[in-house]
Design a protein around this motif. Structure first.
Motif, PDB file in Angstrom:
ATOM      1  N   ASP A 174       0.837  -1.203   0.000  1.00  0.00           N
ATOM      2  CA  ASP A 174       0.000   0.000   0.000  1.00  0.00           C
ATOM      3  C   ASP A 174       0.873   1.254   0.000  1.00  0.00           C
ATOM      4  OD1 ASP A 174      -2.566  -0.789  -0.100  1.00  0.00           O
ATOM      5  OD2 ASP A 174      -3.039  -0.476   2.014  1.00  0.00           O
ATOM      6  N   SER A 175       1.999   1.143   0.685  1.00  0.00           N
ATOM      7  CA  SER A 175       2.854   2.326   0.827  1.00  0.00           C
ATOM      8  C   SER A 175       3.538   2.678  -0.482  1.00  0.00           C
ATOM      9  CB  SER A 175       3.922   2.075   1.895  1.00  0.00           C
ATOM     10  OG  SER A 175       3.298   1.837   3.124  1.00  0.00           O
ATOM     11  N   THR A 194       7.951   6.163   0.432  1.00  0.00           N
ATOM     12  CA  THR A 194       7.758   5.853   1.864  1.00  0.00           C
ATOM     13  C   THR A 194       8.529   4.592   2.233  1.00  0.00           C
ATOM     14  OG1 THR A 194       5.569   6.857   1.849  1.00  0.00           O
ATOM     15  CG2 THR A 194       6.010   5.319   3.608  1.00  0.00           C
ATOM     16  N   SER A 245       3.986  -0.059   6.692  1.00  0.00           N
ATOM     17  CA  SER A 245       2.719   0.487   6.181  1.00  0.00           C
ATOM     18  C   SER A 245       1.871   1.144   7.278  1.00  0.00           C
ATOM     19  CB  SER A 245       1.910  -0.607   5.485  1.00  0.00           C
ATOM     20  OG  SER A 245       1.582  -1.624   6.404  1.00  0.00           O
ATOM     21  N   TRP A 246       2.467   1.363   8.423  1.00  0.00           N
ATOM     22  CA  TRP A 246       1.717   2.040   9.482  1.00  0.00           C
ATOM     23  C   TRP A 246       1.474   3.499   9.107  1.00  0.00           C
ATOM     24  CZ3 TRP A 246       4.464   0.391  14.699  1.00  0.00           C
ATOM     25  CH2 TRP A 246       4.183  -0.966  14.934  1.00  0.00           C
ATOM     26  N   SER A 247       0.552   4.105   9.835  1.00  0.00           N
ATOM     27  CA  SER A 247       0.337   5.536   9.612  1.00  0.00           C
ATOM     28  C   SER A 247       1.602   6.283  10.070  1.00  0.00           C
ATOM     29  CB  SER A 247      -0.865   6.027  10.403  1.00  0.00           C
ATOM     30  OG  SER A 247      -0.550   6.074  11.781  1.00  0.00           O
ATOM     31  N   GLN A 248       1.782   7.459   9.518  1.00  0.00           N
ATOM     32  CA  GLN A 248       2.986   8.252   9.801  1.00  0.00           C
ATOM     33  C   GLN A 248       3.161   8.459  11.313  1.00  0.00           C
ATOM     34  OE1 GLN A 248       4.963   9.096   7.148  1.00  0.00           O
ATOM     35  NE2 GLN A 248       6.476   9.655   8.687  1.00  0.00           N
ATOM     36  N   LYS A 249       2.036   8.738  11.960  1.00  0.00           N
ATOM     37  CA  LYS A 249       2.064   9.038  13.396  1.00  0.00           C
ATOM     38  C   LYS A 249       2.579   7.836  14.199  1.00  0.00           C
ATOM     39  CE  LYS A 249      -1.240  10.910  16.693  1.00  0.00           C
ATOM     40  NZ  LYS A 249      -2.680  11.188  16.884  1.00  0.00           N
ATOM     41  N   ARG A 250       1.991   6.682  13.883  1.00  0.00           N
ATOM     42  CA  ARG A 250       2.391   5.468  14.608  1.00  0.00           C
ATOM     43  C   ARG A 250       3.829   5.090  14.283  1.00  0.00           C
ATOM     44  NH1 ARG A 250      -3.074   1.792  13.850  1.00  0.00           N
ATOM     45  NH2 ARG A 250      -4.316   2.906  15.370  1.00  0.00           N
ATOM     46  N   TYR A 251       4.169   5.243  13.004  1.00  0.00           N
ATOM     47  CA  TYR A 251       5.516   4.887  12.590  1.00  0.00           C
ATOM     48  C   TYR A 251       6.546   5.786  13.279  1.00  0.00           C
ATOM     49  CZ  TYR A 251       9.741   4.785   9.808  1.00  0.00           C
ATOM     50  OH  TYR A 251      11.053   4.705   9.438  1.00  0.00           O
TER      51      TYR A 251
END
Length: 406
Positions: A354-355, A359, A383-389
Motif C-alpha cells: 500500500d505504501s 515511503t 505500512s503504518w500511519s505516519q504518526k504510529r511509525y
DNA sequence: GGCACCGGGCTCTGCCATAGGT
DNA sequence: ACCTATGGCAGAGCCCGGTGCC
C-alpha cells in the motif's frame, strides 16, 4: 463442483435512448439557420463580411440579455481573451460552440464570480469545457441549486467544477438531475453518501436516469444470482465502497466480476464476499488493466518461488494490489528484496505494498540506521500511519542510544 | 503499551464516438 | 451539415486510525 454465476446469461439493457431535452436555441440562432442555411453559404459568407466591415458597431450593440442578441464571433473571441481563456484549447475541444450565435460567457462569468470562483478558475473552466458558455443563466442557477441540495457550500461546487467542468456543464437537463437525486435516495443511499458521490464522481449526476437505473438493476441481479437475499443492502454497500461504480459501464463491471470468479476459482459465496467487500474498489478497473496487472503479479511472484495457492491467497487478502501497474509492482518488490526482505515476508504482509515507493525507501533507510533488522523483524510497520511509525522510530532510536550509552 | 486486523477516506478526468435534433 | 447530449473508454494508490487482544 462449484455452482457458477450465470453472468453471461444476464441481460444488460442497451441504452434505451437518452432523454433528449435540448436546450432551446435562441430565436436568432434559428433565424440565422433559416437565412444562412448550408445551401446559402455564399450568401452567409457575404453577409458576414458585410456585417463585419460595415455595421460592426451596430451589430455588436448588444443589450444586457445575451440570449436575445448575438455575439459577433470577433467580440466573443475578444471577451474570451480578456477573460484569460485559452481560446485555441477551447476551439480544439468544442469547435461548434464558436460557430453558434449567442453565447453567455459574460453571464457565466458573473454567475461563477457570484459563487466565489476566481477569474482564473472561470477561464480554466471555459478553456476546458467551452460549451459551459452556452448555458442560460436560469438553467445554470437551477442546476446549481440542485447541487446545493447535496453539498453544503458554493465553494465545494466551485472546487468540483475546477476539477471537472464537464460533469456540471455537459448536460442542461435539470429534470433528469432532479430525478437522479430522487432515484439515488430511493436506492437507500444516505445524504452523506450522495455528497460523497457528487464530490468523487460528479458525472454520476449527469448520467441519464436510465443509465444509473441500469447499473443498479445490474448489481441487484448479480446479488440475487449469487444467492444473496438483500439486493438493496448489497447495492448500497458497493456504491458506498466504490463511489465510481455508477460512472462505469455495466459491461466493464460484469467483465471484471467474471474475471475475478474465474481467476480465483471462487464459488458464489466467496465471490459475493469479495465484490461487496475488499474487491469492490477494483470493479471499475479497465478490463485489460485488471487482466494485465494480475498476470504480472502472478508471473513475478511465481518467478520468485511462490506457489499458485500462495499467490491466490496474497491477492485475495489485498485485492487493491491489482491497482498496481507492472512497473510500480516490480519496483516495490525490488526495493524490498534489495533490503533482504524475503518474498514470504512480503506475501504475509500484503499491506506494505500500500505504501508508496518513496515511503518504503525512506522508512527502510531510517529503520536500518536505527539498527532494525528487517529480514528477521516484523515488516508491517512499513505500512503504518505516519504518526504510529514516527512513535515507533523514536522509540527504536532512543533504545539504540541507551544501548550505545551503556 | 504494542501490535494485528481491518475498514474507511481521499480519489476520477478528458477524450472520442455516435444518435438524434435543427 | 452541423451541433448537442450522452455513453463509454483508458489510465491506475496511498494513507489513517478504531478496535480488541496480548
Amino acid at each position: 463442483m462449484q455452482s457458477s454465476l450465470s453472468l453471461r446469461q444476464m441481460s444488460i439493457p442497451k441504452g434505451l435512448g437518452y432523454l433528449t431535452i435540448m436546450a432551446p436555441r435562441n430565436l436568432l440562432y434559428m433565424r440565422s439557420n433559416f437565412l444562412f442555411g448550408s445551401r446559402c453559404w455564399m450568401i452567409r459568407f457575404s453577409a458576414e463580411v458585410l456585417l463585419k466591415s460595415v455595421s460592426f458597431r451596430l451589430f455588436s450593440m448588444k443589450c444586457d440579455n445575451a440570449d436575445s442578441e448575438p455575439l459577433e464571433s470577433e467580440e466573443l473571441l475578444n471577451n474570451l481573451l480578456t477573460m484569460g481563456v485559452d481560446v485555441d484549447m477551447a476551439k480544439k475541444r468544442q469547435p461548434g460552440v464558436f460557430n453558434r450565435r449567442g453565447t453567455n460567457e459574460q453571464n457565466l462569468k458573473t454567475f461563477l464570480l457570484s459563487k466565489g470562483a476566481s477569474k482564473e478558475v472561470i477561464a480554466s473552466i471555459i478553456s476546458r469545457y467551452p460549451r459551459a458558455m452556452t448555458r442560460t443563466p436560469e438553467s445554470l442557477s437551477y442546476r446549481w441549486d440542485l447541487w446545493r441540495r447535496i453539498v453544503t457550500s458554493d465553494l465545494e461546487i466551485v472546487a468540483i467544477l475546477e476539477r471537472s467542468p464537464e460533469s456540471f456543464f455537459r448536460s442542461s437537463n435539470n429534470l433528469n438531475l432532479e430525478k437522479n437525486i430522487e432515484f439515488l435516495y430511493s436506492v437507500g443511499l444516505t445524504h452523506k453518501c450522495l455528497c460523497r458521490l457528487l464530490t468523487s464522481a460528479p458525472r454520476t449526476f449527469s448520467n441519464s436516469l436510465e443509465l444509473n437505473k441500469q447499473m443498479v438493476e445490474f448489481l441487484r441481479e448479480v446479488c440475487l444470482s449469487l444467492g444473496h437475499n438483500d439486493p438493496t443492502g448489497f447495492v448500497r454497500k458497493i456504491i458506498f465502497k466504490n463511489p465510481f461504480i455508477l460512472i462505469q459501464s455495466t459491461k466493464r463491471v460484469k467483465t471484471n466480476i467474471e474475471f475475478l470468479q474465474s481467476a480465483f476459482n471462487l464459488n458464489n459465496e466467496q465471490l459475493l464476499v469479495l465484490i461487496h467487500g475488499p474487491g469492490a474498489k477494483i470493479l471499475d478497473l479497465s478490463n485489460d488493466c485488471m487482466r494485465r496487472n494480475y498476470t504480472n503479479i502472478k508471473e513475478r511472484l511465481f518467478s520468485l518461488g511462490c506457489t499458485t495457492e500462495e499467490i491466490r491467497k496474497f491477492v485475495l487478502s489485498c485485492p487493491d494490489v491489482i491497482f498496481l501497474g507492472e512497473k510500480k509492482f516490480s519496483d516495490k518488490i525490488d526495493c524490498l528484496i534489495e533490503e533482504k526482505i524475503s518474498i514470504s515476508q512480503i506475501i504475509e504482509n500484503p499491506r506494505i505494498l500500500d505504501s508508496s515507493i518513496s515511503t518504503l525507501k525512506s522508512r527502510i533507510k531510517e529503520l536500518v540506521n536505527a539498527g532494525y533488522n528487517l529480514s528477521t523483524s516484523n515488516i508491517s510497520l512499513l505500512s503504518w500511519s505516519q504518526k504510529r511509525y514516527n512513535a515507533k522510530l523514536k522509540k527504536l532510536n532512543t533504545g539504540q542510544n541507551v544501548v550505545l550509552g551503556n
